[in-house]
Each structure stands twice: as structure tokens, then as C-alpha cells.
Design a protein around this motif. Structure first.
Motif, PDB file in Angstrom:
ATOM      1  N   LEU A 150      -9.776  11.220 -10.029  1.00  0.00           N
ATOM      2  CA  LEU A 150      -9.938  10.310 -11.155  1.00  0.00           C
ATOM      3  C   LEU A 150      -8.960  10.587 -12.290  1.00  0.00           C
ATOM      4  CD1 LEU A 150     -12.608   9.595  -9.607  1.00  0.00           C
ATOM      5  CD2 LEU A 150     -13.544   9.055 -11.854  1.00  0.00           C
ATOM      6  N   SER A 151      -8.602  11.863 -12.487  1.00  0.00           N
ATOM      7  CA  SER A 151      -7.647  12.181 -13.550  1.00  0.00           C
ATOM      8  C   SER A 151      -6.291  11.561 -13.242  1.00  0.00           C
ATOM      9  CB  SER A 151      -7.523  13.702 -13.714  1.00  0.00           C
ATOM     10  OG  SER A 151      -7.004  14.293 -12.532  1.00  0.00           O
ATOM     11  N   PHE A 152      -5.897  11.568 -11.968  1.00  0.00           N
ATOM     12  CA  PHE A 152      -4.616  10.954 -11.595  1.00  0.00           C
ATOM     13  C   PHE A 152      -4.698   9.432 -11.621  1.00  0.00           C
ATOM     14  CE2 PHE A 152      -4.160  15.211  -9.665  1.00  0.00           C
ATOM     15  CZ  PHE A 152      -2.985  15.581 -10.298  1.00  0.00           C
ATOM     16  N   MET A 153      -5.851   8.881 -11.290  1.00  0.00           N
ATOM     17  CA  MET A 153      -6.018   7.429 -11.382  1.00  0.00           C
ATOM     18  C   MET A 153      -5.801   6.955 -12.811  1.00  0.00           C
ATOM     19  SD  MET A 153      -9.303   6.874  -8.867  1.00  0.00           S
ATOM     20  CE  MET A 153      -9.760   5.337  -9.664  1.00  0.00           C
ATOM     21  N   ARG A 154      -6.226   7.745 -13.787  1.00  0.00           N
ATOM     22  CA  ARG A 154      -6.033   7.366 -15.190  1.00  0.00           C
ATOM     23  C   ARG A 154      -4.550   7.316 -15.549  1.00  0.00           C
ATOM     24  NH1 ARG A 154     -11.049  10.166 -15.748  1.00  0.00           N
ATOM     25  NH2 ARG A 154     -10.060  12.204 -16.046  1.00  0.00           N
ATOM     26  N   ILE A 155      -3.763   8.238 -14.975  1.00  0.00           N
ATOM     27  CA  ILE A 155      -2.316   8.229 -15.219  1.00  0.00           C
ATOM     28  C   ILE A 155      -1.699   6.957 -14.635  1.00  0.00           C
ATOM     29  CG2 ILE A 155      -0.145   9.415 -14.708  1.00  0.00           C
ATOM     30  CD1 ILE A 155      -1.738  12.041 -14.680  1.00  0.00           C
ATOM     31  N   PHE A 156      -2.099   6.609 -13.433  1.00  0.00           N
ATOM     32  CA  PHE A 156      -1.601   5.386 -12.796  1.00  0.00           C
ATOM     33  C   PHE A 156      -1.979   4.159 -13.629  1.00  0.00           C
ATOM     34  CE2 PHE A 156      -0.838   8.246  -9.475  1.00  0.00           C
ATOM     35  CZ  PHE A 156      -0.239   7.641  -8.389  1.00  0.00           C
ATOM     36  N   ASP A 157      -3.178   4.175 -14.188  1.00  0.00           N
ATOM     37  CA  ASP A 157      -3.660   3.048 -14.980  1.00  0.00           C
ATOM     38  C   ASP A 157      -2.831   2.868 -16.249  1.00  0.00           C
ATOM     39  OD1 ASP A 157      -5.709   0.975 -15.479  1.00  0.00           O
ATOM     40  OD2 ASP A 157      -6.277   2.257 -17.157  1.00  0.00           O
ATOM     41  N   VAL A 166       0.859  -1.182   0.000  1.00  0.00           N
ATOM     42  CA  VAL A 166       0.000   0.000   0.000  1.00  0.00           C
ATOM     43  C   VAL A 166       0.895   1.231   0.000  1.00  0.00           C
ATOM     44  CG1 VAL A 166      -1.488   1.435   1.475  1.00  0.00           C
ATOM     45  CG2 VAL A 166      -2.117  -0.944   1.008  1.00  0.00           C
ATOM     46  N   LEU A 167       0.572   2.172  -0.885  1.00  0.00           N
ATOM     47  CA  LEU A 167       1.317   3.428  -0.967  1.00  0.00           C
ATOM     48  C   LEU A 167       0.380   4.596  -0.705  1.00  0.00           C
ATOM     49  CD1 LEU A 167       3.441   2.847  -4.209  1.00  0.00           C
ATOM     50  CD2 LEU A 167       4.252   2.769  -1.839  1.00  0.00           C
ATOM     51  N   PRO A 168       0.879   5.657  -0.054  1.00  0.00           N
ATOM     52  CA  PRO A 168       0.059   6.852   0.147  1.00  0.00           C
ATOM     53  C   PRO A 168      -0.017   7.682  -1.126  1.00  0.00           C
ATOM     54  CG  PRO A 168       2.259   7.228   1.006  1.00  0.00           C
ATOM     55  CD  PRO A 168       2.221   5.800   0.529  1.00  0.00           C
ATOM     56  N   VAL A 169      -1.087   8.449  -1.270  1.00  0.00           N
ATOM     57  CA  VAL A 169      -1.210   9.387  -2.386  1.00  0.00           C
ATOM     58  C   VAL A 169      -1.407  10.777  -1.794  1.00  0.00           C
ATOM     59  CG1 VAL A 169      -2.382   9.936  -4.545  1.00  0.00           C
ATOM     60  CG2 VAL A 169      -2.325   7.561  -3.741  1.00  0.00           C
ATOM     61  N   PRO A 170      -0.309  11.540  -1.616  1.00  0.00           N
ATOM     62  CA  PRO A 170      -0.415  12.870  -1.007  1.00  0.00           C
ATOM     63  C   PRO A 170      -1.097  13.867  -1.938  1.00  0.00           C
ATOM     64  CG  PRO A 170       1.851  12.030  -0.987  1.00  0.00           C
ATOM     65  CD  PRO A 170       1.068  11.180  -1.929  1.00  0.00           C
ATOM     66  N   ASP A 171      -1.612  14.929  -1.372  1.00  0.00           N
ATOM     67  CA  ASP A 171      -2.332  15.946  -2.146  1.00  0.00           C
ATOM     68  C   ASP A 171      -1.372  16.991  -2.701  1.00  0.00           C
ATOM     69  OD1 ASP A 171      -4.527  17.246  -3.276  1.00  0.00           O
ATOM     70  OD2 ASP A 171      -4.801  18.521  -1.499  1.00  0.00           O
ATOM     71  N   SER A 172      -0.427  16.547  -3.517  1.00  0.00           N
ATOM     72  CA  SER A 172       0.488  17.457  -4.197  1.00  0.00           C
ATOM     73  C   SER A 172       0.988  16.778  -5.453  1.00  0.00           C
ATOM     74  CB  SER A 172       1.675  17.825  -3.304  1.00  0.00           C
ATOM     75  OG  SER A 172       2.537  16.715  -3.118  1.00  0.00           O
ATOM     76  N   VAL A 173       1.324  17.562  -6.459  1.00  0.00           N
ATOM     77  CA  VAL A 173       1.820  16.986  -7.713  1.00  0.00           C
ATOM     78  C   VAL A 173       3.099  16.197  -7.461  1.00  0.00           C
ATOM     79  CG1 VAL A 173       2.801  17.545  -9.970  1.00  0.00           C
ATOM     80  CG2 VAL A 173       0.709  18.669  -9.203  1.00  0.00           C
ATOM     81  N   GLU A 174       3.983  16.757  -6.637  1.00  0.00           N
ATOM     82  CA  GLU A 174       5.243  16.070  -6.352  1.00  0.00           C
ATOM     83  C   GLU A 174       4.972  14.732  -5.671  1.00  0.00           C
ATOM     84  OE1 GLU A 174       5.941  20.453  -6.452  1.00  0.00           O
ATOM     85  OE2 GLU A 174       4.507  19.139  -5.429  1.00  0.00           O
ATOM     86  N   GLY A 175       4.094  14.746  -4.677  1.00  0.00           N
ATOM     87  CA  GLY A 175       3.778  13.525  -3.949  1.00  0.00           C
ATOM     88  C   GLY A 175       3.115  12.483  -4.828  1.00  0.00           C
ATOM     89  N   ILE A 176       2.188  12.915  -5.667  1.00  0.00           N
ATOM     90  CA  ILE A 176       1.469  11.990  -6.553  1.00  0.00           C
ATOM     91  C   ILE A 176       2.437  11.290  -7.507  1.00  0.00           C
ATOM     92  CG2 ILE A 176      -0.189  11.853  -8.455  1.00  0.00           C
ATOM     93  CD1 ILE A 176      -1.714  14.170  -6.980  1.00  0.00           C
TER      94      ILE A 176
END
Length: 594
Positions: A152-159, A100-110
Motif C-alpha cells: 500500500l505504501s508503494f501504491m500511494r507513490i504510484f497514485d 499491464v505492468l509487473p511490480v517486482p519485489d525490489s525497490v529497483e523493480g518497483i
């Protein structure tokens, strides 16, 4: 190794098991040529993991321990999770399946998390994330004076990244995305996989708490809260949101539900923080940056002549716990943060596979109170004995570092090596190798088509049914072909009534039996239980709703449903789709390869 056993075991593997091993597990040279046999694979793993004992005791009889580990695997009595079989003793040497990885609320963290995910996938692991901390779509981004694009936009990048990596071509990348039910974007999350295609490398689950479930029952509203500033955005009807989850799960199989309060209430190291996410199949709740090693006992190998072999299970469980604890020390973790967090708790997840075959061998239909009784009896035994094994290791090697303040410390244990010892994983590919049903699932069908990575299709024929059919004199190749095209044995006059009852399949039984079996195991499992409630194509949304509500009532930690045919692409196929491999069926029957 128990006294009287032979000095070397040669694994008996089915045609399909060998195909999976060749495609994913056996070592290959630079040209892709297979350079080890299944026997050599088990020996490679056993030797590497056994040598860990020398870190704690220079006088360990490593050869004997290696034999114990080897026999467990070669006899298909226990198998560790896939990365251990693939990577142990290689340059990769990443041995854990669940992260499990955290998803912080920042572009750098993401994007740091995206990079970490890629490293884990490359090594054969799967990753769970909670996207609940990301500010919702349309929210302000003060640093740029812009507008947030939302989770959801970031989830698409991960996908897309997962699709590119494909875990080195051996294991398809798997992810779990969780969003708390009070996130402002939760409705978009719930319908994110309504159409087939997007987020195909993700399982989706909505994280709900008891307060929300109470609001569902009472027909009350609940609040959506912006995670950036904790301000209430608006209120929605809990019942309507719940019904929307039901509708989408009925339509596509996503989302499932994760019961976060139940997970955290039973978490033995809750003093380290709150759990917000699980691994991709939902059975392994983990703290941020935590990993876990899983393994499964083959219950079908614990029965002989209709009797359950408790002494054998005791030996297998205690040896498996020793094995899995060694894996932690042998592991080459993909990130320093993961190593640090994982070593604090040293979590193990010993589970089972072949439960359905075990019941059949004992003459017990899956959808009966007696099956529930055996589920509790077996998991109580595994839980108790695995804990004893962990306590013994804790006395010799030291407790896990976060022991003080843990549930076990408060309950008076003097030492314990592992914060958790039990998990029920799906054991999908492991069950193919072992030739049994996955996890605690009922038989999907007596004959079916399984699609594995790369479009390969394997015909699965239940060996017990074939054996009984031959013994009782009703076996014919024509009957097997006929069964492969059907959902069940019902309506086949060639099959005796008692056999029809015994070989009950997932789609035939009332859905409540799926949930009750899951809950029976969960009573004695530290972590979670992977269980898909497989519903027939004609099941209604009300059936899904009843499953979700019963799962919460019975204190499951999560629940997933899948209605047959609700996706065009699915892993297991029966009925008309079975005709695809009908011409190969005769070749595969009775084809045992060493």
C-alpha cells in the motif's frame, strides 16, 4: 464502403460530443488553439491506419480502404479507443488504451515500473498492476536489515505520480490495483479507499480463486501466504473476508472482484503464462507488458425502423477488425518490452456501445429475458464474424507469433491473426461522442449530469426519449426539467406506462439483471466485460453480496458495484445535483453541431 453510400460523411455531433472532442481529442497548436475539425480528426485517423495495408500489399486500394474506415467513424458506427483518435498520425502516435505492468519485489523493480507507468500515462494509456508479489508490511528486508513498508505504501507513490502527470492534461491517469486474496495485507487493501481521497487514481480489485469462493460458501478458513517465501502467515475466515469486501464495496464502490481462475481458464494463450492483472476498468486481462487495442460498435446504428441490420453489423465488424489489426502495426509502443509482448499475441478487443438504445429502438425493456436473448445473439454474431475476419487476415498476413500452442491452434484453425478479438469496454467518452449509453450499461437516467475532466458538467438528455415524447405529444421543456431532478420516470403521470417500462433505468431494476446481462455477453467474449452494477442509494450490503456471488456463479471474469451517493465526488449525477445545470438545459436540447 458499401455500394450506394455517399463519398463523404459529415459527422453529426451533439453539443456535449463537441465539447468533449474540443477538450480532449482535436489537435491543438502550441498556444492551445484547436486546429482541426471532428471531420478532419476522423480523416487523419482513417488515412494513417489505412496506409498500414501497404506493408502487406503494395497494390492495396488505400483510398477505398480509407473511405471505409472514415465512414465507420464519421457515421458513428464504430469508434476506436481514445488514444487512437487522439494520437494517430501525430508525433506521439501511441494508439493503445490498455496496459499491464509487473511490480517486482525490489525497490529497483518497483521504481522502474513507476517510470514505465508515467510514460504510458503521458501517451494516453491506462495501466493495471498486481501488487501481490510485494512482501507484506513489516516483513524483513535482508539487504538493508530493515522492515518492508508493504504494497500500500508503494501504491500511494504510484497514485501521486499519476496525479502529477494527468496524461498530458487530456486524459486523467487511470490505474487498476489488484491484490490476491491470500496476500497478508489484503485486509488493509480492501479498506484502502474507505475514506474518500486516497488512491483516487486507482480502481481496486481483489483477485480471488475458485478455492476461496468455495471456502466462502462452506464457511471454511483459508491461508494468507507471504509471497517472498510462500510461507503461511495465518488463516482467516473466508466468509468474513468476503463480507468485508462486500461492506467496503457497499460503502465506497471499492474494491471490485476479479475471478482469476475464470480469466486464466479461458485465456487462449495460456501457454505464455498466467494472467494476474487487468486494465483499469477490469475488462481487459493481460499478461505482464502486454497491451491491447479496443474499439466499440455502436449498436444503436444497427437498427432501422425497429429491425436489426445483420448485414450492416457484419460489414462493420469485419472492417473494424481490419482497422484494429492495422493499429497494432501503426502503433508507436511506449516501451520495447511492451512492443515485444504485444506483437506475440496481437490482441484486439472489439466491443459494443449503445446496447440500451438498441433495445429501446426494438421495443425491448432491458430487464427482460428477451434482452438477455438479444445480448447472446448479438455477441455470438460479433464473436463469430470477428474471428472469421481475423482468420482471413491470418491467411494473408500470418498468424500471431504465439499461435502454436494456443487455443486456436488446438481447435484446428489453420491461421488466425489475433489471439483475441472481443472485449466489452465501458467506452465512456466514446459513448458521449456517439451519443449513446456506455458499453452494455442500461440507461443511467433519462436525464443526468456527467462530470468530465476539469470539473466541466454536461447535461445528458436521452435523445430517444425526447423523440418519442415529441411523437406521442407529451414533450414539454418543463417535463424535461422535472425528469432531470428525479431518479426515474416513475410517478410522472405525464409519461405513458409503456414508455416508463421501456425506459427503465439502472437504479430501478433488480440488480440480478445487471449481472445476467453481463454474463450473457461474457459467454461470447474472449477477454472480459466492463459492467458496473449501479445500485440505488438505499441498496443494502446484502444486495452487493448477492451480486458478487451471482457473478461468480454465472462465470463472469470480474464484477464492480457502485451505490449511488456513496462517494461525494461521482461522475454521473441525478436528482438534486441536476439543478446545477438546469438553466443550460433548454440551450442544449436539439443542439446538433456538425
Amino acid at each position: 464502403m458499401k455500394d450506394g453510400e455517399q463519398n463523404s460523411s459529415v459527422p453529426e455531433l451533439s453539443f456535449n460530443a463537441l465539447k468533449v472532442l474540443e477538450r480532449r481529442y482535436l489537435l491543438k497548436d502550441e498556444l492551445g488553439k484547436i486546429i482541426e475539425t471532428p471531420q478532419e480528426m476522423f480523416r487523419r485517423v482513417a488515412s494513417f491506419i489505412a496506409h498500414v495495408d501497404l506493408l502487406y500489399d503494395k497494390n492495396t486500394d488505400v483510398d477505398r480502404l480509407e473511405e471505409d474506415f472514415y465512414h465507420l467513424m464519421a457515421n458513428l458506427e464504430f469508434l476506436p479507443n481514445s488514444p487512437t483518435l487522439m494520437n494517430a498520425g501525430t508525433s506521439m502516435n501511441q494508439l493503445s488504451a490498455c496496459f499491464v505492468l509487473p511490480v517486482p519485489d525490489s525497490v529497483e523493480g518497483i521504481f522502474n515500473t513507476l517510470k514505465y507507468m508515467a510514460l504510458i500515462h503521458k501517451s494516453g494509456g491506462g495501466v493495471g498492476f498486481s501488487f501481490s508479489n510485494l512482501r507484506p508490511q513489516g516483513d524483513v528486508v535482508r539487504s538493508t536489515k530493515g522492515i518492508a513498508s508493504g504494497p500500500l505504501s508503494f501504491m500511494r507513490i504510484f497514485d501521486v505520480a499519476t496525479e502529477v502527470i494527468k496524461q498530458g492534461g487530456r486524459r486523467r491517469g487511470a490505474n487498476m490495483a489488484i491484490m490476491n486474496v491470500n496476500h497478508p495485507d489484503v485486509l488493509d487493501f480492501i479498506k484502502a479507499k474507505e475514506m474518500e481521497g486516497p488512491l483516487s487514481n486507482f480502481n481496486l480489485s481483489v483477485g480471488v480463486d475458485d478455492q476461496f469462493m468455495q471456502a466462502v460458501k462452506e464457511g471454511e478458513p483459508y491461508d494468507l501466504v507471504n509471497p517472498r517465501n510462500q510461507e503461511v502467515v495465518k488463516s482467516l475466515s473466508a466468509r468474513e473476508v468476503f463480507d468485508f469486501m462486500v461492506e467496503m464495496a457497499w460503502k465506497s464502490g471499492d474494491p471490485g472482484i476479479i475471478f482469476l481462475d475464470q480469466i486464466n481458464h479461458t485465456h487462449p494463450v495460456s501457454h505464455l503464462g498466467r494472467i494476474n492483472a487487468t486494465n483499469p476498468c477490469g475488462e481487459q486481462p493481460l499478461l505482464d507488458y502486454e497491451s491491447c487495442n479496443l474499439g466499440s460498435v455502436n449498436l444503436a446504428r444497427m437498427v432501422k425502423d425497429g429491425k436489426f441490420l445483420w448485414d450492416k453489423l457484419d460489414f462493420v465488424v469485419k472492417t473494424a477488425v481490419h482497422f484494429l489489426d492495422n493499429v497494432i502495426d501503426a502503433n508507436l509502443f511506449p516501451l520495447k518490452e511492451i512492443e515485444t509482448q504485444s506483437l506475440k499475441t496481437r490482441k484486439l478487443g472489439l466491443g459494443v456501445m449503445g446496447f440500451a438504445e438498441m433495445l429501446i429502438m426494438m421495443g425491448i425493456p432491458y430487464n427482460t429475458p428477451k434482452a438477455l436473448e438479444w445480448a447472446r445473439k448479438i455477441m455470438r454474431f460479433i464473436s463469430k464474424n470477428s474471428r472469421e475476419a481475423s482468420a482471413g487476415l491470418g491467411t494473408k498476413r500470418g498468424s500471431f507469433p504465439a499461435f502454436k500452442g494456443s487455443k486456436w491452434h488446438k481447435e484446428g484453425f489453420n491461421a488466425i491473426r489475433n489471439a483475441t478479438t472481443t472485449t466489452i469496454a465501458p467506452a465512456g467518452t466514446l459513448s458521449i461522442i456517439a451519443g449513446v449509453s456506455s458499453g452494455i450499461e442500461p440507461l443511467f437516467a433519462v436525464c443526468y449530469i456527467r462530470e468530465v475532466m476539469g470539473g466541466t458538467q454536461l447535461l445528458e438528455v436521452n435523445g430517444l426519449f425526447e423523440k418519442i415524447a415529441r411523437e406521442r405529444g407529451f414533450y414539454t421543456t418543463e417535463l424535461m426539467m422535472k425528469i432531470a431532478r428525479r431518479h426515474s420516470l416513475q410517478g410522472l403521470n405525464e409519461v405513458p406506462p409503456d414508455i416508463k417500462n421501456l425506459f427503465v433505468t439502472a437504479h430501478q431494476m433488480d440488480p440480478q439483471w445487471h449481472v445476467e446481462i453481463q454474463a450473457a455477453f461474457q459467454e461470447f467474449v474472449d477477454n472480459g466485460v466492463s459492467k458496473t452494477v449501479n445500485l440505488p442509494g438505499e441498496a443494502s450490503p446484502q444486495d452487493v453480496k448477492a451480486v458478487f456471488l451471482l457473478a461468480h456463479q454465472l462465470k463472469c471474469k470480474g464484477i464492480t458495484v457502485y451505490r449511488y451517493g456513496s462517494r461525494e465526488k461521482q461522475v454521473l449525477n441525478i436528482g438534486a445535483n441536476a439543478k446545477i445545470m438546469g438553466h443550460k438545459m433548454k440551450h442544449n436540447l436539439d443542439n446538433t453541431i456538425v
